[in-house]
Design an enzyme around this catalytic site. Structure first.
Site, mmCIF file in Angstrom:
data_model
loop_
_atom_site.group_PDB
_atom_site.id
_atom_site.type_symbol
_atom_site.label_atom_id
_atom_site.label_comp_id
_atom_site.label_asym_id
_atom_site.label_seq_id
_atom_site.Cartn_x
_atom_site.Cartn_y
_atom_site.Cartn_z
ATOM 1 N N LYS A 297 42.537 52.934 53.519
ATOM 2 C CA LYS A 297 41.229 52.285 53.711
ATOM 3 C C LYS A 297 41.408 50.942 54.421
ATOM 4 O O LYS A 297 42.513 50.382 54.436
ATOM 5 C CB LYS A 297 40.553 52.093 52.344
ATOM 6 C CG LYS A 297 41.327 51.189 51.400
ATOM 7 C CD LYS A 297 40.822 51.334 49.957
ATOM 8 C CE LYS A 297 41.550 50.364 49.037
ATOM 9 N NZ LYS A 297 41.281 50.633 47.618
ATOM 10 N N TYR B 282 41.762 18.463 62.354
ATOM 11 C CA TYR B 282 40.490 18.045 61.745
ATOM 12 C C TYR B 282 40.718 17.204 60.501
ATOM 13 O O TYR B 282 41.538 17.535 59.655
ATOM 14 C CB TYR B 282 39.664 19.278 61.372
ATOM 15 C CG TYR B 282 39.057 19.987 62.565
ATOM 16 C CD1 TYR B 282 38.156 19.327 63.412
ATOM 17 C CD2 TYR B 282 39.375 21.309 62.835
ATOM 18 C CE1 TYR B 282 37.599 19.976 64.498
ATOM 19 C CE2 TYR B 282 38.818 21.973 63.918
ATOM 20 C CZ TYR B 282 37.926 21.304 64.748
ATOM 21 O OH TYR B 282 37.379 21.948 65.811
ATOM 22 N N ARG C 273 32.765 50.085 38.058
ATOM 23 C CA ARG C 273 32.504 49.817 39.465
ATOM 24 C C ARG C 273 32.002 51.096 40.107
ATOM 25 O O ARG C 273 30.883 51.164 40.576
ATOM 26 C CB ARG C 273 33.824 49.339 40.091
ATOM 27 C CG ARG C 273 33.735 48.784 41.465
ATOM 28 C CD ARG C 273 35.082 48.274 41.940
ATOM 29 N NE ARG C 273 36.042 49.352 42.173
ATOM 30 C CZ ARG C 273 37.218 49.196 42.778
ATOM 31 N NH1 ARG C 273 37.597 48.003 43.200
ATOM 32 N NH2 ARG C 273 38.025 50.216 42.965
ATOM 33 N N MET D 213 39.896 27.140 63.801
ATOM 34 C CA MET D 213 39.379 28.497 63.987
ATOM 35 C C MET D 213 40.352 29.362 64.785
ATOM 36 O O MET D 213 40.607 30.512 64.432
ATOM 37 C CB MET D 213 38.025 28.449 64.700
ATOM 38 C CG MET D 213 37.354 29.806 64.793
ATOM 39 S SD MET D 213 35.785 29.752 65.665
ATOM 40 C CE MET D 213 34.801 28.778 64.559
#
Ligand SMILES: *Cc1c(COP(=O)(O)O)cnc(C)c1O
Length: 363
Positions: free
Chosen positions: A39, A259, A137, A307
């Site tokens: 998956k 940053y 679930r 990013m």
């Protein structure tokens, strides 16, 4: 070099290590075969390549989450079972039957739809039955299970290939929920039509004989994630992540990098900027000091991950030049290590690796 021509960052997947892990896990499960859980694009590693290679190793059972994932793999896996875990959406029954995808039935409503199609087609349809033993679930809840146990006729026309359940805390061997689920699963199966069983995921394969079944379902361990946290990893490392150095600059002592100036150069430093950031799944929470590797030596991450870019202190590597590659994931910094450094698990480190990263399969 194999990486020539690739833009900025690549995920290198060792098919040899994948095959070794399949063999290791198969050897741990003599009671039945080991499926490939592929998956989420085989945990980010490329479901087509990974599944085809497992198939070449003899793997004949595969699990995905979505029908679309199953359909994409169907032509690559002749003769193999492909089961879609995330329930069978209403209206999709014909597609499952026509394409030879196994639904994983987890409610009476799904069972009724699948049995209804079997009646209309006047043939037997196969399926897996998912029983909830504590995850809460997916899978038959206690009420649906009791009703089915008292009325097997609801499964008329449906041949159960496996009855399965999923462990809540298998990576924590002394969590009592493991034993509770083992007992509940045995009791659930005892009241259902006789069918083979599927139980252990990766860590479940290391819980002992009581968790053996007719089909194990490991995902993470196949891809090198440690199924027994806190103990030496028995799996071979499958993944390397490499990022290209775009620029190198001198940073004066006392100047900051990135940053919010999270890192201040403690000495006159050389800082290398590589072509990968949090948009590629390189987590923003990855702290300064997280080690990459160049030429066999550690190179610490410095400052905030951006990013599309990340910065490393390469002061101690005067030979390093733009165009060189740093190894960000590898034996020195495993998905488990990086997860520990950034507050997640190895699964999320791998499944986060973004679509901008090329996947390469040497050998
Ligand atoms: C994801 C998943 C697995 C595989 O789990 P790992 O911990 O990666 O081995 C097995 N069974 C089910 C139902 C799953 O959702």
């Amino acid at each position: 070099m194999i990486l020539a021509g690739t833009e900025g960052a690549v995920v290198e997947i060792s098919l040899k290590a994948l095959a070794a892990n399949y063999a290791t896990l198969s050897a741990r499960h003599p009671s039945g075969p080991v499926a490939g859980v592929v998956k989420a694009d085989a945990y980010g590693l490329g479901a087509g390549k990974v599944a085809a290679h497992l198939h070449a190793q003899g793997c004949r059972h595969f699990f995905v989450a979505h029908l679309d994932e199953a359909l994409a793999l169907r032509p690559l896996l002749p003769g193999a079972m492909i089961a879609a875990l995330n329930t069978m959406p209403p209206g999709a029954e014909e597609t499952y039957a026509a394409e030879g995808i196994e639904p994983v039935l987890g409610s009476l409503e799904e069972i009724a739809r699948w049995a209804g199609l079997a009646r209309r087609l006047n043939r037997t349809l196969t399926a897996l039955l998912h029983v909830d033993t504590g995850m809460h679930r997916l899978g038959l809840d206690a009420r649906d299970l009791a009703l089915l146990q008292h009325d097997h006729g609801r499964l008329d026309g449906v041949h159960l290939r496996y009855i399965m359940t999923h462990l809540v805390s298998s990576e924590i061997p002394d969590d009592p929920i493991n034993e509770t689920q083992r007992r509940r699963f045995a009791a659930a199966c005892a009241g259902l039509p006789t069918a083979p069983r599927s139980f252990a995921n990766s860590s479940g394969l290391f819980l002992g004989e009581g968790y053996a079944s007719d089909l194990a379902r490991p995902g993470a361990a196949m891809y090198g994630i440690n199924p027994i946290p806190g103990r030496p990893n028995p799996m071979a490392p499958v993944v390397r992540l490499l990022a290209r150095v775009l620029q190198i600059r001198d940073v004066k002592q006392g100047e900051t990098v990135g940053y919010n100036g999270l890192w201040t150069a403690p000495r006159a430093s050389r800082v290398a900027t590589v072509c990968l950031g949090y948009a590629d799944g390189w987590r923003r929470g990855m702290p300064s000091g997280t080690p990459a590797r160049f030429d066999g030596a550690p190179v610490p991450l410095v400052g905030r991950v951006s990013m599309d870019l990340t910065t490393y202190d390469v002061t101690d590597h005067p030979r390093l030049a733009p165009g060189d590659w740093l190894e960000l994931i590898g034996p020195h910094a495993t998905p488990d290590d990086l997860a520990a450094a950034s507050g997640t698990n190895g699964y999320e480190i791998l499944t986060s690796l973004g679509t901008r990263l090329a996947r390469v399969y040497p050998g």
